[in-house]
Scaffold this motif. Structure first.
Motif, PDB file in Angstrom:
ATOM      1  N   GLY C 108       0.852  -1.183   0.000  1.00 61.95           N
ATOM      2  CA  GLY C 108       0.000   0.000   0.000  1.00 61.95           C
ATOM      3  C   GLY C 108       0.886   1.230   0.000  1.00 61.95           C
ATOM      4  N   ILE C 109       0.575   2.196  -0.851  1.00 61.69           N
ATOM      5  CA  ILE C 109       1.402   3.407  -0.944  1.00 61.69           C
ATOM      6  C   ILE C 109       0.528   4.644  -0.817  1.00 61.69           C
ATOM      7  CG2 ILE C 109       2.986   4.755  -2.399  1.00 61.69           C
ATOM      8  CD1 ILE C 109       3.935   2.242  -3.702  1.00 61.69           C
ATOM      9  N   ARG C 110       0.963   5.567   0.033  1.00 61.85           N
ATOM     10  CA  ARG C 110       0.304   6.872   0.154  1.00 61.85           C
ATOM     11  C   ARG C 110       1.295   7.963  -0.200  1.00 61.85           C
ATOM     12  NH1 ARG C 110      -3.466   9.796   4.662  1.00 61.85           N
ATOM     13  NH2 ARG C 110      -4.944   8.439   3.613  1.00 61.85           N
ATOM     14  N   ALA C 111       0.910   8.795  -1.168  1.00 57.84           N
ATOM     15  CA  ALA C 111       1.760   9.933  -1.557  1.00 57.84           C
ATOM     16  C   ALA C 111       0.837  11.050  -2.018  1.00 57.84           C
ATOM     17  CB  ALA C 111       2.718   9.532  -2.666  1.00 57.84           C
ATOM     18  N   PHE C 112       0.737  12.081  -1.199  1.00 54.26           N
ATOM     19  CA  PHE C 112      -0.151  13.204  -1.519  1.00 54.26           C
ATOM     20  C   PHE C 112       0.322  13.939  -2.769  1.00 54.26           C
ATOM     21  CE2 PHE C 112      -1.616  14.032   3.150  1.00 54.26           C
ATOM     22  CZ  PHE C 112      -2.367  12.881   3.100  1.00 54.26           C
ATOM     23  N   ALA C 113      -0.578  14.757  -3.306  1.00 50.82           N
ATOM     24  CA  ALA C 113      -0.238  15.613  -4.448  1.00 50.82           C
ATOM     25  C   ALA C 113       0.885  16.575  -4.058  1.00 50.82           C
ATOM     26  CB  ALA C 113      -1.464  16.397  -4.873  1.00 50.82           C
ATOM     27  N   GLU C 126       3.684  11.726  -9.522  1.00 50.90           N
ATOM     28  CA  GLU C 126       4.455  11.182  -8.409  1.00 50.90           C
ATOM     29  C   GLU C 126       4.072   9.728  -8.119  1.00 50.90           C
ATOM     30  OE1 GLU C 126       4.297  13.192  -4.637  1.00 50.90           O
ATOM     31  OE2 GLU C 126       5.962  11.999  -3.877  1.00 50.90           O
ATOM     32  N   PHE C 127       2.784   9.471  -7.987  1.00 53.19           N
ATOM     33  CA  PHE C 127       2.351   8.110  -7.657  1.00 53.19           C
ATOM     34  C   PHE C 127       2.791   7.132  -8.752  1.00 53.19           C
ATOM     35  CE2 PHE C 127      -0.664   4.611  -6.989  1.00 53.19           C
ATOM     36  CZ  PHE C 127      -0.519   4.431  -5.625  1.00 53.19           C
ATOM     37  N   SER C 128       2.649   7.550 -10.001  1.00 58.07           N
ATOM     38  CA  SER C 128       3.055   6.674 -11.108  1.00 58.07           C
ATOM     39  C   SER C 128       4.544   6.368 -11.056  1.00 58.07           C
ATOM     40  CB  SER C 128       2.741   7.334 -12.451  1.00 58.07           C
ATOM     41  OG  SER C 128       1.368   7.572 -12.557  1.00 58.07           O
ATOM     42  N   SER C 129       5.336   7.356 -10.669  1.00 53.97           N
ATOM     43  CA  SER C 129       6.786   7.126 -10.627  1.00 53.97           C
ATOM     44  C   SER C 129       7.130   6.081  -9.573  1.00 53.97           C
ATOM     45  CB  SER C 129       7.527   8.437 -10.348  1.00 53.97           C
ATOM     46  OG  SER C 129       7.399   8.809  -8.995  1.00 53.97           O
ATOM     47  N   LEU C 130       6.314   5.991  -8.532  1.00 55.14           N
ATOM     48  CA  LEU C 130       6.551   4.977  -7.497  1.00 55.14           C
ATOM     49  C   LEU C 130       6.099   3.606  -7.975  1.00 55.14           C
ATOM     50  CD1 LEU C 130       5.233   7.098  -4.495  1.00 55.14           C
ATOM     51  CD2 LEU C 130       7.623   6.619  -5.044  1.00 55.14           C
ATOM     52  N   ILE C 139      -1.889  -1.180  -3.644  1.00 52.56           N
ATOM     53  CA  ILE C 139      -3.118  -0.481  -3.273  1.00 52.56           C
ATOM     54  C   ILE C 139      -2.797   0.999  -3.150  1.00 52.56           C
ATOM     55  CG2 ILE C 139      -4.887  -0.210  -1.480  1.00 52.56           C
ATOM     56  CD1 ILE C 139      -4.424  -3.174  -0.767  1.00 52.56           C
ATOM     57  N   ASN C 140      -3.595   1.814  -3.803  1.00 54.73           N
ATOM     58  CA  ASN C 140      -3.469   3.270  -3.678  1.00 54.73           C
ATOM     59  C   ASN C 140      -4.103   3.693  -2.353  1.00 54.73           C
ATOM     60  OD1 ASN C 140      -4.050   6.052  -3.792  1.00 54.73           O
ATOM     61  ND2 ASN C 140      -4.072   6.040  -6.038  1.00 54.73           N
ATOM     62  N   MET C 141      -3.266   4.170  -1.432  1.00 52.17           N
ATOM     63  CA  MET C 141      -3.767   4.606  -0.119  1.00 52.17           C
ATOM     64  C   MET C 141      -3.978   6.121  -0.083  1.00 52.17           C
ATOM     65  SD  MET C 141      -1.866   2.065   2.599  1.00 52.17           S
ATOM     66  CE  MET C 141      -0.296   2.978   2.710  1.00 52.17           C
ATOM     67  N   GLU C 142      -4.037   6.734  -1.197  1.00 48.58           N
ATOM     68  CA  GLU C 142      -4.287   8.147  -1.498  1.00 48.58           C
ATOM     69  C   GLU C 142      -3.129   8.719  -2.288  1.00 48.58           C
ATOM     70  OE1 GLU C 142      -5.830  10.957   1.443  1.00 48.58           O
ATOM     71  OE2 GLU C 142      -5.515  12.602   0.057  1.00 48.58           O
ATOM     72  N   SER C 143      -3.477   9.131  -3.487  1.00 44.62           N
ATOM     73  CA  SER C 143      -2.515   9.775  -4.376  1.00 44.62           C
ATOM     74  C   SER C 143      -3.027  11.179  -4.697  1.00 44.62           C
ATOM     75  CB  SER C 143      -2.364   8.944  -5.651  1.00 44.62           C
ATOM     76  OG  SER C 143      -3.592   8.922  -6.364  1.00 44.62           O
ATOM     77  N   ALA C 144      -2.447  11.813  -5.682  1.00 43.38           N
ATOM     78  CA  ALA C 144      -2.810  13.201  -5.990  1.00 43.38           C
ATOM     79  C   ALA C 144      -4.308  13.357  -6.263  1.00 43.38           C
ATOM     80  CB  ALA C 144      -2.005  13.694  -7.197  1.00 43.38           C
ATOM     81  N   MET C 145      -4.888  12.452  -7.005  1.00 44.17           N
ATOM     82  CA  MET C 145      -6.279  12.606  -7.429  1.00 44.17           C
ATOM     83  C   MET C 145      -7.161  11.419  -7.075  1.00 44.17           C
ATOM     84  SD  MET C 145      -6.831  15.539  -8.949  1.00 44.17           S
ATOM     85  CE  MET C 145      -5.606  16.877  -9.039  1.00 44.17           C
ATOM     86  N   ASN C 146      -6.654  10.472  -6.317  1.00 40.82           N
ATOM     87  CA  ASN C 146      -7.419   9.266  -6.030  1.00 40.82           C
ATOM     88  C   ASN C 146      -7.357   8.882  -4.561  1.00 40.82           C
ATOM     89  OD1 ASN C 146      -9.014   7.761  -7.901  1.00 40.82           O
ATOM     90  ND2 ASN C 146      -7.200   7.585  -9.218  1.00 40.82           N
ATOM     91  N   HIS C 147      -8.442   8.303  -4.111  1.00 33.89           N
ATOM     92  CA  HIS C 147      -8.465   7.732  -2.764  1.00 33.89           C
ATOM     93  C   HIS C 147      -9.482   6.588  -2.801  1.00 33.89           C
ATOM     94  CE1 HIS C 147      -7.779   7.165   1.337  1.00 33.89           C
ATOM     95  NE2 HIS C 147      -8.105   8.326   1.850  1.00 33.89           N
ATOM     96  N   PRO C 148      -9.151   5.537  -3.567  1.00 38.55           N
ATOM     97  CA  PRO C 148     -10.167   4.526  -3.879  1.00 38.55           C
ATOM     98  C   PRO C 148     -10.643   3.723  -2.676  1.00 38.55           C
ATOM     99  CG  PRO C 148      -8.003   3.823  -4.660  1.00 38.55           C
ATOM    100  CD  PRO C 148      -7.874   5.262  -4.243  1.00 38.55           C
ATOM    101  N   CYS C 149      -9.820   3.568  -1.655  1.00 35.64           N
ATOM    102  CA  CYS C 149     -10.276   2.834  -0.463  1.00 35.64           C
ATOM    103  C   CYS C 149     -11.348   3.641   0.264  1.00 35.64           C
ATOM    104  CB  CYS C 149      -9.104   2.545   0.469  1.00 35.64           C
ATOM    105  SG  CYS C 149      -7.860   1.480  -0.277  1.00 35.64           S
ATOM    106  N   GLN C 150     -11.142   4.958   0.317  1.00 35.08           N
ATOM    107  CA  GLN C 150     -12.170   5.830   0.891  1.00 35.08           C
ATOM    108  C   GLN C 150     -13.447   5.735   0.072  1.00 35.08           C
ATOM    109  OE1 GLN C 150     -11.724   7.888   3.757  1.00 35.08           O
ATOM    110  NE2 GLN C 150     -13.944   7.892   3.552  1.00 35.08           N
ATOM    111  N   ASN C 151     -13.312   5.741  -1.247  1.00 34.56           N
ATOM    112  CA  ASN C 151     -14.492   5.690  -2.125  1.00 34.56           C
ATOM    113  C   ASN C 151     -15.288   4.404  -1.915  1.00 34.56           C
ATOM    114  OD1 ASN C 151     -12.337   6.901  -4.795  1.00 34.56           O
ATOM    115  ND2 ASN C 151     -13.378   8.091  -3.208  1.00 34.56           N
ATOM    116  N   LEU C 152     -14.576   3.285  -1.827  1.00 36.77           N
ATOM    117  CA  LEU C 152     -15.264   2.005  -1.625  1.00 36.77           C
ATOM    118  C   LEU C 152     -15.965   1.980  -0.270  1.00 36.77           C
ATOM    119  CD1 LEU C 152     -15.778  -0.819  -2.874  1.00 36.77           C
ATOM    120  CD2 LEU C 152     -13.707  -1.620  -1.705  1.00 36.77           C
TER     121      LEU C 152
END
Lengths: 335, 335, 335
Positions: C108-113, C126-130, C139-152
């Motif tokens: 799981g990776i979290r990297a803010f915008a 940034e997230f893509s580079s990781l 698992i995206n744990m929040e990136s610049a434009m996404n927070h899919p776990c929150q959405n689900l």
């Protein structure tokens, strides 16, 4: 068990059952008892033993835990009620505590005394305000006036060594420390020893008396269990025939919340560092207990800590075993 | 196994058995092997790989771990013997270490070299003082002169790639780094490669010789296993026919503990950054190893790290596998 | 499942299957499903809920996790490509991320915008580079434009309360906050509600419009599912018949990356604090949602958070359950 908050909530029989369970889980591990169970650990005050021993306890029973402390939230946690949160803190305990609790089957909470008002701390205003936010079973990992896991571990430690209950003499002694520390350990340790049926003496300088309500609570427990509670500033009298000296520094109650007043008074008592001469009138094998952390050469001399009187290491290990028993009962290891 | 402290404590057969076990646990997981077992992890020095890989290793075997570092104690841990603790630190390692150890079935300890005296560091005075405090099985997670988990992982990494043992050429090369780093990795890596039976060359500028006792220990191991140990500052000679270049920066031994002397000397060697021209005389598929973390463009050029020579990622993954094998043997996965 | 990065990567059927699985795992625990499995958790941005809920999720399924954040490496992690690392940072993400990933079965990776350029953040540079550095499931744990776990979790929260899908009205409202916050939650929440088939209104002051591409992505999802997407700065119109108000502050898109411009504009909208009068035209039992942390008295009034409209605590608990479903599918609980 919905809460483990205060030894006073349990009968002596219940306490002995927990201690027996702790011993059984030590000898006969049950690494599947709490399979898939989660303990939330919320540290609003720092910790080393509590942090390590709770994590180890959950692992030994097949479950797990996670740790949250305020610095993990963005700019800390706000706790003042009704405040407009336009400052640094981005989250209020009114959300953080129920959320953290909701991820666990039980929650352990540590929140030291605020040490501004003795009445507020005696009333456990801070810890109660946290507990009021949750429905989950909880464990008091040290609050303003309580440290029940330490108390259970200490009781077990004395049982392990066959220290007498009725007739056993327990000296709770104040010791010097450069800072004003909370009353949680002395207040709840006094109660524990009294409830165990021991003859308990609180040895402390003038100005460091434990609060009257604390003394009364302990005296009632002593009456019920055949023990006694006295206090004195006379070391020789206190140590006469002692089985245990339990050292701990604490705040001046005369200057509670008054840093300068406390400091000035405590500096008069630099000599309150437990050392071999203290044991002159004690039982020959009188033991030294302390909840740790302890300042060497300040609270107690090196030779005591490093010598045969000290039982602080098994005492600390009993934290883990006591907590395993609590968790086992609370999270359904029995079912 | 009561301790995993130094590769020198194990025969080559024992090491190969550990490596085989590591491979087996990778292919055929045993997620119940260490059910309910606890590893205490004490980091007196910072860590990323060691922290992550030990936690992952215990989880994969069905057990768990907890992590303690000095900042978790109130105002840090005191380590000086006999001190009167009236300053900031509220706890001494003489209590903290045995207590932390008592919560685990084994303990991993990391404590870097003090780098004041080469004699003290060679004698492992600090690590030994910690180990003396405990009875539990322990794992050296890096001490002044040892990093045996790294060594075992590195040995496995070369086995995985069928790098020759006898006849294989291993170059341990100093590299530039802005700061004076410990000798633990170079000293123990040299020993590992020699014990593996390889022809080992230590490539380093004048003033960065490894201590004589370290060289002698490695030469004895080489003699026993059919390898050899030499040293030089001649890069072309060293790299001739090399299978492996293992880069690592370390302190000047001429100016050990003398920050300014070391700094001045190392600044003369900014060009010691491993790059493709270094490989001119090496075997065609000569590989690049490093224990990580590594400074890009300082210790090694990007194109090496990002190219086919680099095996630093599988090398780092082998940390986890090697440690699984150690833990499995130490904590009774076999029984 | 090789990645959980964006709700848009999943059909509505797949999402409903995850939500059903989450509910099943809550009612019928499977504490052996992920026995011995490891989740690596890399937090390049701070966290409380995400940190706690992922650890709890893995424990409940019988596995485990470990947590890495940049301050655990010596002097932090470097992320600039091609840099000569002669400054403070001793490790580059090009090594750290693959190594950390290699210890887990998923990461799981979290990297803010970064919030310098809206184009870069929309492109998830940034997230893509990781992600480009690893092969492991992630698992995206929040990136610049996404927070899919929150959405689900949010989708499940509305399902739990039988909030209508088609015909249900969802107001995503900007709120005041003293600082410019990322767009991840508003952008991905808008998409989630549209994909769920709801009539979604984005309520925000001038200058806080969501980017056109975000709006278009949501409109396409709404078209496919029978919902709709509109935006307005008219609170009364927006709240008319609302089932849900989802409050969140975010950066001005007019002044994106321009701290002073943003600050000046937002200070005009201190009144955007959700309070009871906002609900005058809403459905009688209109609920209040927020991803937390939330600033009391700034984003929302105390009486809303403490009253029956608020569902923020079960919403936060659903983070854990949603993530359990994701992990179960990703790590083979099904097999």
């Amino acid at each position: 068990m919905k809460a483990f908050n205060d030894l006073a909530d349990f009968s002596n029989e219940e306490i002995l059952a927990l201690i027996e369970l702790a011993g059984r889980l030590d000898k006969h591990p049950e690494p599947e008892a709490l399979k898939g169970k989660v303990l939330s650990l919320l540290f609003l005050s720092p910790s080393l033993r509590t942090l390590a021993s709770f994590q180890a306890a959950m692992t030994r029973l097949g479950g797990g835990s996670f740790v949250i402390s305020p610095e993990m939230s963005i700019h800390g946690l706000e706790s003042r009620p009704g405040i407009v949160m336009d400052g640094a803190a981005a989250e209020h305990i009114r959300e953080a505590v129920p959320v953290i609790a909701s991820y666990g089957d039980a929650i352990g909470i540590r929140a030291f005394a605020e040490r501004k008002s003795i009445e507020a701390d005696m009333a456990e205003t801070e810890f109660s305000s946290l507990i009021d936010l949750i429905d989950t079973p909880y464990i008091n990992m040290e609050s303003a006036m309580n440290h029940p896991c330490q108390n259970l571990a200490d009781w077990k430690t004395m049982d392990d060594l066959s220290i007498p209950t009725n007739g056993g003499k327990f000296v709770l002694s104040w010791a010097y420390h450069p800072r004003a520390l909370p009353l949680a350990v002395p207040a709840s340790t006094l109660y524990m020893a009294a409830k165990r049926g021991m003859d308990v003496t609180v040895l402390r300088p003038d100005g460091f008396e434990l609060p009257e309500a604390i003394m009364q609570k302990a005296k009632l427990a002593a009456n019920a269990s055949g023990g006694s509670v006295t206090e004195t500033d006379d070391r020789d009298a206190a140590m006469q025939g002692a089985d245990i000296i339990y050292a701990k520094s604490w705040s001046s109650t005369r200057y509670y919340g008054d840093k300068n007043g406390d400091q000035k008074l405590r500096e008069e008592h630099l000599a309150w560092c437990v050392d071999e001469p203290w044991f002159a009138n004690a039982k020959k094998d009188c033991r030294f207990m302390h909840c740790l952390p302890v300042r060497r050469g300040v609270v107690v001399a090196d030779n005591i800590l490093d010598g045969p009187r000290s039982i602080v290491i098994p005492e600390a290990r009993n934290r883990m075993l006591a907590q395993m028993a609590i968790l086992y009962q609370m999270l359904g290891g029995d079912s």
